[in-house]
Design a protein around this motif. Structure first.
Motif, PDB file in Angstrom:
ATOM      1  N   TRP A  50       0.853  -1.178   0.000  1.00  8.04           N
ATOM      2  CA  TRP A  50       0.000   0.000   0.000  1.00  8.04           C
ATOM      3  C   TRP A  50       0.900   1.243   0.000  1.00  8.04           C
ATOM      4  O   TRP A  50       2.069   1.160   0.386  1.00  8.04           O
ATOM      5  CB  TRP A  50      -0.873   0.048   1.257  1.00  8.04           C
ATOM      6  N   ALA A  51       0.341   2.355  -0.432  1.00 12.60           N
ATOM      7  CA  ALA A  51       1.119   3.600  -0.428  1.00 12.60           C
ATOM      8  C   ALA A  51       0.237   4.717   0.091  1.00 12.60           C
ATOM      9  O   ALA A  51      -0.988   4.702  -0.071  1.00 12.60           O
ATOM     10  CB  ALA A  51       1.618   3.925  -1.832  1.00 12.60           C
ATOM     11  N   SER A  52       0.872   5.680   0.746  1.00 13.93           N
ATOM     12  CA  SER A  52       0.101   6.830   1.229  1.00 13.93           C
ATOM     13  C   SER A  52       0.983   8.059   1.209  1.00 13.93           C
ATOM     14  O   SER A  52       2.212   7.967   1.187  1.00 13.93           O
ATOM     15  CB  SER A  52      -0.416   6.592   2.651  1.00 13.93           C
ATOM     16  N   THR A  53       0.342   9.207   1.215  1.00 12.51           N
ATOM     17  CA  THR A  53       1.080  10.450   1.329  1.00 12.51           C
ATOM     18  C   THR A  53       0.447  11.253   2.450  1.00 12.51           C
ATOM     19  O   THR A  53      -0.455  10.784   3.130  1.00 12.51           O
ATOM     20  CB  THR A  53       1.095  11.221   0.006  1.00 12.51           C
ATOM     21  N   LEU A  54       0.925  12.438   2.636  1.00  8.29           N
ATOM     22  CA  LEU A  54       0.499  13.191   3.802  1.00  8.29           C
ATOM     23  C   LEU A  54       0.029  14.583   3.417  1.00  8.29           C
ATOM     24  O   LEU A  54       0.756  15.318   2.752  1.00  8.29           O
ATOM     25  CB  LEU A  54       1.684  13.307   4.760  1.00  8.29           C
TER      26      LEU A  54
END
Lengths: 105, 350
Positions: free
Chosen positions: B70-74
């Motif tokens: 999974w990938a996420s940013t802020l």
């Protein structure tokens, strides 16, 4: 100042757009640093040479020069400074760049 | 379970390839038995491009084509809202988030985004949902902000200036509006007017109320950081190398010791020796001459890299990993998958 790589060029273009929008400063030029000129030997001729450091270094050089072209095309056609091989310290680099800049004048 | 989550923090100066290395490491870790999330706090969307994701958010998004990743940013602003809500009473939180001084700090305080990132990382660790977490730190201050943010943020909220302005004990809400209050505010009231002073006073008091909870949280975040495996990425150029040195020196302040230095864009050291020898097996003299001259230049660069990196790893007692210089940085899952193949020492680290 920028270098012909993705992150640097994208940030440079954002900065230019921002400065242009604020209209407080005129941008005199966008100078690309560490630019590689392709070798005077084609990729095909390099690929025909035996495996080893000369071939690998030739492929890397031309590959980098080709990748740089994409990002140079996204910049204004202002003066460009070459990649300085063999210069170790910031002072050495600054002295050589000063000589190159004098040649622009 | 929290204890089973492995955390990798990838840090270093801007432009050295942290985002790419983070993505490649996450792909290497992820699998059916290893739920992995890679989070970037870099405002640019390069990670999203590299992973074929175009709408990254705070919520982890599955990466197409990579099982278990999974990938996420802020969104720094949204995360600050979360922090305020978590560490303040609801009415104080609402007031703070409406206060334009607070909004200015949230937008401009250098450690704000970094603190929000550390907070998000910690929540992911504590959720127990992940087997591995890879954090791509922001480039500001060579990535140092990410590590120093918890202590700096706690200092800001409970700092000496704030204590001096609001007094040793948390004052009543109306205390600061009176002319008998702090001398600085008395002057400010005269110069700027009462309405502005009320805003400032309200803001300062609300900020003070967050202090205890936030500083306790900052201590926990620091513990997560200390337990994580931190890798400092650099190239052999003087500025990033100087950042590496600074990094090792300043991280002792928060008791964090990087596990390795990763030299990106490394040239084979044998090129330096090969450049001294005649080239054989190339019959065309022109091709031979051009490739020889080119090898001499790149061989010199290889020597310069070796000189530049010499001693860093030994000085700080950490392994030096090298990732070869490739002409086109990987920008797709396929190329990210193989970019770390053959990097000696990496699998021991992760």
């Amino acid at each position: 100042m920028t270098i012909p790589e993705e992150l640097a060029v994208l940030e440079t273009r954002e900065a230019i757009a921002h400065i242009d929008a604020t209209r407080q400063v005129m941008i005199a030029g966008v100078v690309a640093n560490r630019v590689l000129e392709p070798l005077d030997v084609s990729d095909a001729a390099i690929a025909d040479t035996p495996d080893g450091p000369p071939r690998a270094a030739g492929m890397l050089h031309n590959g980098l020069a080709e990748a740089q072209m994409i990002w140079l095309e996204a910049l204004p056609n202002d003066p460009r400074l070459p990649f300085l091989f063999g210069f170790h310290t910031p002072v050495e680099v600054a002295e050589r760049l000063a000589e190159i800049c004098e040649s622009f004048a | 379970m929290t204890h089973s989550t492995r955390t990798f923090i990838v840090t270093g100066a801007g432009g050295v390839g942290k985002t790419t290395i983070s993505a490649a490491t996450a792909i290497r870790l992820a699998g059916p038995d290893c739920r992995t999330v890679v989070m970037t706090v870099d405002p640019a969307r390069r990670l999203a491009d590299a992973l074929d994701l175009h709408s990254l958010s705070n919520d982890p998004t599955p990466v197409p084509g990579v099982t278990g990743l999974w990938a996420s940013t802020l969104d720094a602003s949204a995360s600050w809202e979360g922090v305020v809500h978590r560490y303040s009473d609801p009415e104080v939180a609402e007031r703070l988030l409406q206060n334009h001084y607070f909004r200015a700090i949230a937008d401009r305080f250098p450690a704000a985004q970094a603190f929000a990132a550390t907070e998000t990382m910690s929540m992911m660790i504590e959720s127990g949902n992940w087997d591995a977490i890879v954090v791509d730190t922001p480039p500001s201050a060579g990535g140092l902000d990410f590590f120093l943010a918890p202590s700096r943020t706690a200092d800001l909220v409970g700092g000496r200036l704030l204590h001096w302005l609001t007094g040793a004990q948390l004052p009543g809400r109306r205390f600061l509006y009176r002319f008998t209050g702090r001398p600085l505010l008395k002057i400010a009231d005269t110069v700027l007017g009462g309405a502005l002073l009320e805003d400032v006073a309200e803001f300062l008091i609300d900020l003070r109320t967050m202090h205890d909870r936030l500083s306790a949280r900052a201590a926990i975040i620091q513990q997560h950081q200390q337990r994580a495996t931190t890798v400092v990425v650099t190239t052999a150029d003087p500025a990033p190398v100087a950042e590496v040195l600074r990094f090792f020196e300043e991280l002792t302040e928060v008791s964090i010791a990087p596990a390795a230095v990763l030299l990106n864009r490394a040239l084979p050291v044998e090129w330096a020796d090969a450049a001294r020898n005649p080239i054989r097996g190339i019959p065309d003299p022109e091709v031979r001459a051009v490739l020889k001259a080119n090898l001499v230049r790149w061989g010199g660069e290889a020597r310069r890299q070796a000189t530049s990196m010499e001693g860093i790893a030994q000085r700080y007692g950490v392994p030096l990993l090298t990732v070869p210089w490739i002409s086109e940085p990987p920008t797709a899952v396929e190329s990210l998958t193989w970019m770390l193949d053959g990097v000696e020492g990496l699998d021991t680290l992760i």
